[in-house]
Structures are given as C-alpha cells and as structure tokens.
Design a protein around this motif. Structure first.
Motif, PDB file in Angstrom:
ATOM      1  N   LYS A  21      -1.112  11.006  -2.265  1.00  9.25           N
ATOM      2  CA  LYS A  21      -2.157  10.512  -1.380  1.00  9.25           C
ATOM      3  C   LYS A  21      -1.717   9.267  -0.627  1.00  9.25           C
ATOM      4  O   LYS A  21      -2.275   8.924   0.416  1.00  9.25           O
ATOM      5  CB  LYS A  21      -3.424  10.217  -2.188  1.00  9.25           C
ATOM      6  CG  LYS A  21      -4.052  11.461  -2.804  1.00  9.25           C
ATOM      7  CD  LYS A  21      -5.306  11.118  -3.584  1.00  9.25           C
ATOM      8  CE  LYS A  21      -5.921  12.383  -4.191  1.00  9.25           C
ATOM      9  NZ  LYS A  21      -7.146  12.074  -4.977  1.00  9.25           N
ATOM     10  N   LEU A  22      -0.735   8.562  -1.186  1.00  9.39           N
ATOM     11  CA  LEU A  22      -0.111   7.439  -0.514  1.00  9.39           C
ATOM     12  C   LEU A  22       1.369   7.728  -0.398  1.00  9.39           C
ATOM     13  O   LEU A  22       1.958   8.369  -1.274  1.00  9.39           O
ATOM     14  CB  LEU A  22      -0.340   6.138  -1.292  1.00  9.39           C
ATOM     15  CG  LEU A  22      -1.789   5.649  -1.398  1.00  9.39           C
ATOM     16  CD1 LEU A  22      -1.861   4.429  -2.297  1.00  9.39           C
ATOM     17  CD2 LEU A  22      -2.357   5.327  -0.014  1.00  9.39           C
ATOM     18  N   GLY A  23       1.974   7.270   0.661  1.00  5.34           N
ATOM     19  CA  GLY A  23       3.371   7.591   0.883  1.00  5.34           C
ATOM     20  C   GLY A  23       4.233   6.369   1.081  1.00  5.34           C
ATOM     21  O   GLY A  23       3.775   5.331   1.567  1.00  5.34           O
ATOM     22  N   SER A  24       5.490   6.474   0.695  1.00  2.00           N
ATOM     23  CA  SER A  24       6.515   5.480   0.986  1.00  2.00           C
ATOM     24  C   SER A  24       7.771   6.224   1.403  1.00  2.00           C
ATOM     25  O   SER A  24       7.995   7.365   0.984  1.00  2.00           O
ATOM     26  CB  SER A  24       6.818   4.605  -0.239  1.00  2.00           C
ATOM     27  OG  SER A  24       5.726   3.785  -0.579  1.00  2.00           O
ATOM     28  N   ALA A  25       8.578   5.574   2.235  1.00  3.90           N
ATOM     29  CA  ALA A  25       9.883   6.143   2.577  1.00  3.90           C
ATOM     30  C   ALA A  25      10.894   5.674   1.536  1.00  3.90           C
ATOM     31  O   ALA A  25      10.881   4.509   1.120  1.00  3.90           O
ATOM     32  CB  ALA A  25      10.304   5.708   3.975  1.00  3.90           C
ATOM     33  N   HIS A  26      11.746   6.604   1.078  1.00  8.90           N
ATOM     34  CA  HIS A  26      12.719   6.313   0.024  1.00  8.90           C
ATOM     35  C   HIS A  26      14.128   6.510   0.576  1.00  8.90           C
ATOM     36  O   HIS A  26      14.434   7.582   1.117  1.00  8.90           O
ATOM     37  CB  HIS A  26      12.506   7.233  -1.185  1.00  8.90           C
ATOM     38  CG  HIS A  26      11.124   7.163  -1.762  1.00  8.90           C
ATOM     39  ND1 HIS A  26      10.082   7.945  -1.297  1.00  8.90           N
ATOM     40  CD2 HIS A  26      10.611   6.401  -2.757  1.00  8.90           C
ATOM     41  CE1 HIS A  26       8.998   7.679  -2.000  1.00  8.90           C
ATOM     42  NE2 HIS A  26       9.280   6.745  -2.890  1.00  8.90           N
ATOM     43  N   GLN A  71       0.829  -1.208   0.000  1.00  5.17           N
ATOM     44  CA  GLN A  71       0.000   0.000   0.000  1.00  5.17           C
ATOM     45  C   GLN A  71       0.863   1.258   0.000  1.00  5.17           C
ATOM     46  O   GLN A  71       0.582   2.220   0.689  1.00  5.17           O
ATOM     47  CB  GLN A  71      -0.948   0.010   1.207  1.00  5.17           C
ATOM     48  CG  GLN A  71      -1.921  -1.151   1.226  1.00  5.17           C
ATOM     49  CD  GLN A  71      -2.893  -1.076   2.390  1.00  5.17           C
ATOM     50  OE1 GLN A  71      -3.147  -0.009   2.941  1.00  5.17           O
ATOM     51  NE2 GLN A  71      -3.463  -2.226   2.754  1.00  5.17           N
ATOM     52  N   GLY A  72       1.919   1.229  -0.785  1.00  5.26           N
ATOM     53  CA  GLY A  72       2.823   2.368  -0.834  1.00  5.26           C
ATOM     54  C   GLY A  72       2.479   3.354  -1.933  1.00  5.26           C
ATOM     55  O   GLY A  72       1.540   3.165  -2.711  1.00  5.26           O
ATOM     56  N   GLY A  73       3.265   4.428  -2.003  1.00  3.76           N
ATOM     57  CA  GLY A  73       3.052   5.485  -2.985  1.00  3.76           C
ATOM     58  C   GLY A  73       4.046   5.393  -4.125  1.00  3.76           C
ATOM     59  O   GLY A  73       4.487   4.310  -4.505  1.00  3.76           O
ATOM     60  N   HIS A  74       4.417   6.537  -4.665  1.00  5.12           N
ATOM     61  CA  HIS A  74       5.274   6.604  -5.843  1.00  5.12           C
ATOM     62  C   HIS A  74       6.718   6.273  -5.493  1.00  5.12           C
ATOM     63  O   HIS A  74       7.104   6.188  -4.323  1.00  5.12           O
ATOM     64  CB  HIS A  74       5.182   7.992  -6.472  1.00  5.12           C
ATOM     65  CG  HIS A  74       3.825   8.289  -7.040  1.00  5.12           C
ATOM     66  ND1 HIS A  74       3.482   7.992  -8.334  1.00  5.12           N
ATOM     67  CD2 HIS A  74       2.716   8.835  -6.470  1.00  5.12           C
ATOM     68  CE1 HIS A  74       2.228   8.351  -8.550  1.00  5.12           C
ATOM     69  NE2 HIS A  74       1.742   8.869  -7.435  1.00  5.12           N
ATOM     70  N   LEU A 103       9.806  -3.597  -6.340  1.00  2.00           N
ATOM     71  CA  LEU A 103      10.599  -2.422  -5.976  1.00  2.00           C
ATOM     72  C   LEU A 103      10.295  -1.924  -4.565  1.00  2.00           C
ATOM     73  O   LEU A 103      11.194  -1.456  -3.861  1.00  2.00           O
ATOM     74  CB  LEU A 103      10.337  -1.292  -6.990  1.00  2.00           C
ATOM     75  CG  LEU A 103      10.834  -1.547  -8.422  1.00  2.00           C
ATOM     76  CD1 LEU A 103      10.416  -0.399  -9.323  1.00  2.00           C
ATOM     77  CD2 LEU A 103      12.340  -1.731  -8.465  1.00  2.00           C
ATOM     78  N   ASP A 104       9.017  -1.974  -4.123  1.00  2.00           N
ATOM     79  CA  ASP A 104       8.664  -1.433  -2.802  1.00  2.00           C
ATOM     80  C   ASP A 104       8.447  -2.554  -1.791  1.00  2.00           C
ATOM     81  O   ASP A 104       7.495  -2.535  -1.002  1.00  2.00           O
ATOM     82  CB  ASP A 104       7.427  -0.532  -2.894  1.00  2.00           C
ATOM     83  CG  ASP A 104       6.202  -1.259  -3.420  1.00  2.00           C
ATOM     84  OD1 ASP A 104       6.342  -2.400  -3.890  1.00  2.00           O
ATOM     85  OD2 ASP A 104       5.099  -0.675  -3.366  1.00  2.00           O
ATOM     86  N   ASP A 105       9.370  -3.528  -1.797  1.00  2.00           N
ATOM     87  CA  ASP A 105       9.284  -4.673  -0.887  1.00  2.00           C
ATOM     88  C   ASP A 105      10.099  -4.451   0.378  1.00  2.00           C
ATOM     89  O   ASP A 105      10.354  -5.405   1.111  1.00  2.00           O
ATOM     90  CB  ASP A 105       9.776  -5.941  -1.604  1.00  2.00           C
ATOM     91  CG  ASP A 105       9.200  -7.204  -1.009  1.00  2.00           C
ATOM     92  OD1 ASP A 105       8.142  -7.122  -0.346  1.00  2.00           O
ATOM     93  OD2 ASP A 105       9.801  -8.277  -1.197  1.00  2.00           O
TER      94      ASP A 105
END
Length: 682
Positions: free
Chosen positions: A238-243, A90-93, A178-180
């Motif tokens: 609207k959705l976020g991920s830490a990069h 449920q991450g973002g870009h 990629l967002d694992d």
C-alpha cells in the motif's frame, strides 16, 4: 599475446565487473550477468533498481547461474544499497539479500513477505531460503520496529534482529535510517566452521566497523542445498519505496573483495523528476478521421490479444502456491509455437520457454485434462511436489490452469533426454549437432546416470515428508543438465501418500514396457511399480534397446523376456549394447543386467527397494542376484512368492517401505564378491 590479454583485462575491469568461478564483483551493473524478474531492471547508468515506488510490486535480481554449496561452505558478501521513499518518512517495505534454490521464487507475495515467501509457505523447512532483511515497516511477523535488520531462515519471522545501527570507532552504537534516501554499505558473512553469521552495516564511505551489528550462531548446512542462487528481493504494497543496489561483491570460501566506492553509480533522489525533452506534438494537422481509425485499430487489436490471454481464476486456485500466469507462459513459449517444442508424448507436448522479465529458461509441459473432476486435487499435489528438492530431480517450478489446459513449468535441461542420447532420435539438420547426437553414450556416463536416478527415486520413496510414486519412470523422462548429471523429471502423473499408509486405487497410467504386471490387478500406484519401471530402464541402458521392439523377432520383442532367456542360457553378457564395443567393466555390466531382472520380477514383494538398488550400484551391498535366481520357466509360472530364496544379503538395514512385508530380505549366500565402495574390480 600478453599485451592483448592486459588490454582485455583493463577493458573488463573498466566495465566494473570482476568475476571468477565462485566470486564476483560488480562496481555498477552495466554490463552484468543477472537474472531479473518482476519489476527489477538495470538503469542506463548501471544502478540496479529492484522496484520503483509504485504499489504492489515485486522485484528479484539474482546472479545468473547457481553456485555450488556444501555443508562446509562459507560465504562472504558486501553491497551498497539505497531505499528511497516517494515522500520522506512515508515509504513502504525494505529489501533482502537472499540465497534460494530458484531465482524465480514462485508464489512469493508483496508487502511484508518482501517477495520471498507467502502466508502458506512461511516457516516450511522445505523452502531452503536464507535472507538478511533490511526492513522499514513493522509487519505482523514479529518485527521489532520499523527500521531493523534481521536474519531469516525459511520464514520472515527473524531468527535474530536488531534496530539498524553501526558501531563507531569508539564502540558507540550509532543509529542509521534505512529509508533515508542515502547509500548504505552492508556486509554479510557466514563461517561454516564456527556456524556463525555476522551482519554489519555502515554509512557510505565509512570503513567497515570492527564489531558487527548482529553476530548469531546458526548452522546453515540443512538450509543451503548443493545448488543455490544468490541475489536480492524486495516488494511494495500500500506504500511504496524505490530500492536500489549500486554495487555488489560475493565470494565462496573467502573474503568478498572490497567495492570501488568511487565508481558506483548514482540513483534518483526523492522528487527528482526526469529531465526528458518534451515530446513534440504534430498530430494536430492530421485528419480527425484518420486519428480515430488508428485508435480503433489499436484498441481492437489490444482487446483481441487481451481476450486471448485472459484467464478467470476460481477461488480455490488462489490458495495454492507456485502458480504462473497464463500470459507469462504464453509469451515465454512464443505462443506455444511448434518450433519451440522440445518433445511430445501421450499426455502432452513440452515447450522451451524464456520467462518474460527474468529471461530464465524453462520447460513448459502442456497437459490436456479432459475432465474437471479431480483437477483441484491434481493441482494440490502439483503444488506440493513443487517443494521437492534434490540434485537428481528436475525442479518443478510451478503450474498454471486455464480452461482444460494444465501447464507444468520445470527447469530447462540443456542436454536433453537420456532416450535421445541412447537412440539418437529427432536428429536436426545441423551437421555439428547431428554428430554430437550420434556419438555413442559411454558406459561410465550411463552407469553414473543410473546411480543418479536411483538416488532420486530413493528420495521420493523414503526420504521426503510423503511417499511420492512417480508412475512414469522411463528414458525420455531422464533429463541431463549442463554437467551431464541425470535428473528425473515430469511429475505430472505422480501420486502422494503418507508414510505408513496404503496407496490409493487409481487408473493405470505409464508407458508400455515400463508398466509393472500387477497394475492390471491392483490399480494402485506403489513404489514397487516404480522399481519395476526402473528395472526396465536399467536393462534399456545396458542393452541399448527399448523395452518393447515391435519390429524385432517375436522372441526378442520384449526386452525383459529376452534378457531372462539369455540369463537362463548363461549368456547374459550377450545382452550388452554392442555399440559399446566392449568398453565397459564386465562386472558392472553383469550387475546392472541382473539387478534389472530382479527389479522387474513379476512378484512385487520380491523386488528390492530403491535403497537396496542404490546401495548395490554404489558398491555398498552384495550383488542382489545369484546364478540360481532364474528358473527354467521364463514366465515364472511355478516360482514361489517367498522372496527369501532370491533376494540379497546386505550389511545394511532393509527398506522402511511399509508396503514390503517384514522379513522380506532374508540372508542368502552369494558366491559373488562383496562390493567395498571402490567399484566392482575390487
């Protein structure tokens, strides 16, 4: 000494940083020379965090200084990144490796734009942005899926893209998420000779696959400018991920050195809460009245500061890119303090600033605009001028409008203005700086700066998508970068019009001594008027005198007339700056003086275009003046407006400037030698 050097090298390597002129390796980013902007920061363990999982964020991180690219420059980079969603799946870009003209990327938007561009600038060739995106959302810009790698040129619509994967040893394609929340290795390489871009990814600690995920033929020579920044960009919506970036190696014209994977920092996994000690609360024993009073004081101070920095945007202002917030510029200039002033003029003061977050040095010009009429048109042109890209222009980073104040943000030029170097004004009390300022600027440097500004004006007049008339060419607007290259700055008065159209009538602006005489009749901003101002600048640089000297004798008060008279008497060499003590090439000095006279000719159609001026200074055209150019009448009262008797013979085509009449450059026979590109001594 050898032992000391070895100890120093061991310490520097232990810090995780290895750097040379055009290559560097960061095994972790503490310490590291980075330009951070937006939400980006370096964590205490050395991990570079571009954004956290909060919403509507942008994070930029670039190498602290620009690198030099040429049309034949190749590059190679490898890095380790991790994308951590707050909840699995449920991450973002995602994020992007980026090469751009500025580390600030003004006007960039959140979400699918990855902090790189916006809906207005997307697809513009003037962006000069190269990126490799690692995206985890299928956006509305043609993304193939929600887990892909793409090569982007001036647009978030990828030139080539593939679902994230790598080729194993048996050449089987293996998918990668990629967002694992796991570290992933990436390699990006561009071979200029083959004009090929290769992009490869692999799981952490897996050797680089022999077959890249993407291999795409693309010529970057028109995208990469001579001076570019390299780094990373990411954004949430609207959705976020830490990069996170855990390590990074980069090299120009060579293979990027491998990272030491055993030394890379860790990063927080999903749901891993910080194990900080609970804050001890002892304020219960304090008086309730004291607590309320403290809160009231803090709240009052906050509200006062907030009101001081508040701004209300009109709807149309949101349509124009490159806008800075007033708060950022206020903080950058320490509240527009007098001690931050770099200079001032009739149109405002210029302040030195350090942008919050990134710390990037900028120059902020504060222009007082007395009327609201025309402000929207002014901002529209300033936003357009922000797309100008040339090595001899001071980059206009952006703008801000608040009440009657118009703020223009430029690159900061550490060596100040040409005006200050020639005339040594505003000397500080610091003895070393005073001694530097009072050193006479040599002829070689002056001549090269004149060439630089001629190239800048040629770009503005003929080579950009629109005609740009600067309207305020003068020595104080010629700034010098760290390598003493001349750059033309201050576009606050510039005007644009389409190639082939007539310039608009406007009010007269500029500086006395640089104003073309026809402006009092036509009120039109033309390229010929810029040529006149440049001619006055040439005479000023060669003579070491201002265009107007109020304290001089009447016959020497106006520089142009004084040089004209010396020329008519056959004494033009006497006009040269006496402080040079003859340390210059006589032929070059005479050419600059004569070319300055031609550029300041009272008849605009008799002036050369900037293309011809640039060719003459570079040794690619005949000297555009003959001894019979000047007549006895110094005020040109009886001079014909037919330019065919006074203009140059040139082996190249004449300017395409639509304002110049056809046949304006007829052939004359000059007794002076043809310049062959090797200098006037040939």
């Amino acid at each position: 000494m050898v032992l000391s050097l070895a100890v120093s090298l061991v310490w520097f390597s232990a810090a995780g940083v290895i750097s040379q002129r055009d290559s560097f390796v960061f095994n972790g980013f503490e310490p590291a020379n980075l330009s951070l902007n937006g939400a980006s920061l370096v964590r205490s363990n050395g991990a570079l965090q571009l954004t956290n999982s909060s919403l509507n964020l942008i994070g930029h991180s670039f190498y602290h200084r620009p690198l030099s690219f040429r049309s034949d420059t190749s590059f190679s980079t490898t890095f380790v990144f991790a994308i951590v969603p707050p909840v699995p799946g449920q991450g973002g870009h995602g994020l992007a490796f980026t090469i751009a003209p500025s580390p600030l990327l003004p006007g960039a938007q959140i979400g699918q734009w990855l902090g790189l561009l916006n809906s207005t600038t997307d697809g513009n060739s003037s962006n000069h942005v190269f990126a490799v995106e690692f995206d985890t959302v299928q956006g509305q810009n043609g993304d193939i899926d929600s887990n892909h790698v793409g090569i982007d040129i001036n647009s978030l619509v990828s030139n080539a893209s593939e679902s994230a994967a790598y080729y194993s040893g048996d050449n089987q394609k293996q998918a990668i998420i990629l967002d694992d929340a796991v570290p992933i290795q990436a390699w990006v390489g561009y071979r200029a000779r083959e004009k090929r871009i290769d992009v490869t990814i692999a799981p952490f600690r897996v050797d680089k696959p022999h077959r890249p995920l993407i291999s795409h033929t693309l010529d970057l020579s028109s995208v990469l400018l001579p001076s570019m920044y390299v780094g990373f960009s990411s954004a949430t919506m609207k959705l976020g991920s830490a990069h996170y970036i855990l390590g990074w190696s980069f090299s120009l014209n060579g293979e990027a050195r491998p990272l030491d994977l055993s030394r890379l920092p860790s990063f927080p996994r999903p749901g891993a809460g910080s194990k900080r000690a609970e804050t001890i609360m002892i304020v219960a024993s304090l008086s309730g009245t004291f607590l309320l009073l403290a809160v009231a004081v803090i709240l009052g101070a906050y509200l006062i500061r907030r009101a001081k920095l508040s701004e209300t945007l009109e709807d149309w202002e949101r349509d124009y890119p490159h806008r800075f917030s007033y708060k950022d510029l206020y903080l950058a200039t320490k509240g527009f303090k007098d001690r931050e002033v770099l200079g001032s003029g009739g149109f405002g003061r210029v302040y030195k600033g350090n942008l919050p977050g990134s710390g990037a040095e900028v120059a902020v010009k504060r222009v007082s605009h007395g009327s609201k009429q025309g402000v929207r048109e002014f901002i529209a042109e300033v936003a357009s001028l922000g797309r100008l890209r040339h090595r001899n222009l001071v980059q206009l980073q952006g703008w801000c409008k608040r009440n009657d104040d118009l703020l223009l943000v430029y690159d900061y030029m550490p060596n100040g203005s040409l005006d200050r170097l020639i005339f040594h004004e505003d000397d500080d009390d610091d003895e070393h700086e005073m001694q530097q300022q009072r050193t006479v600027l040599g002829w070689k440097e002056r001549y090269r700066i004149l060439q630089d500004i001629a190239a800048a004006l040629l770009y503005l007049h003929e080579e950009w998508e629109q005609v740009v008339v600067h309207r305020d060419v003068k020595a104080s607007n010629v700034l010098l970068d760290s390598e003493m290259n001349g750059r033309l700055g201050d576009f606050g008065l510039s005007r644009l019009y389409e190639h082939g159209s007539n310039p608009r009538t406007t009010h007269i602006v500029g500086t006395l001594g640089y104003l073309a005489p026809e402006l009092t009749r036509t009120y039109k901003a033309t390229t010929e008027a810029d040529v006149y101002a440049y001619g006055a600048l040439m005479l000023e640089v060669a003579c070491g005198r201002r265009p107007v000297e109020p304290k001089a004798a009447v016959e020497e008060m106006l520089l142009v007339e004084w040089v004209q008279e010396l020329y008519s008497e056959g004494k033009i060499a006497d006009a040269s700056d006496q402080r040079l003590n003859g340390w210059y090439m006589k032929e070059e000095m005479e050419m600059v003086l004569k070319l300055g006279l031609l550029c300041t000719h009272p008849q605009p159609q008799a002036r050369p275009s900037m293309r011809h001026v640039w060719q003459a200074l570079g040794g690619h055209a005949l000297l555009p003046l003959e001894p019979r150019f000047m007549c006895e009448d110094l005020e040109f009262k009886n001079m014909s407006t037919d330019s065919s008797s006074i203009l140059m013979q040139t082996p190249l085509e004449s300017s395409s400037d639509s304002l110049r009449p056809e046949g304006g450059f007829d052939t004359v026979h000059s007794p002076l030698p043809l310049l062959d590109g090797k200098g006037l001594s040939a």
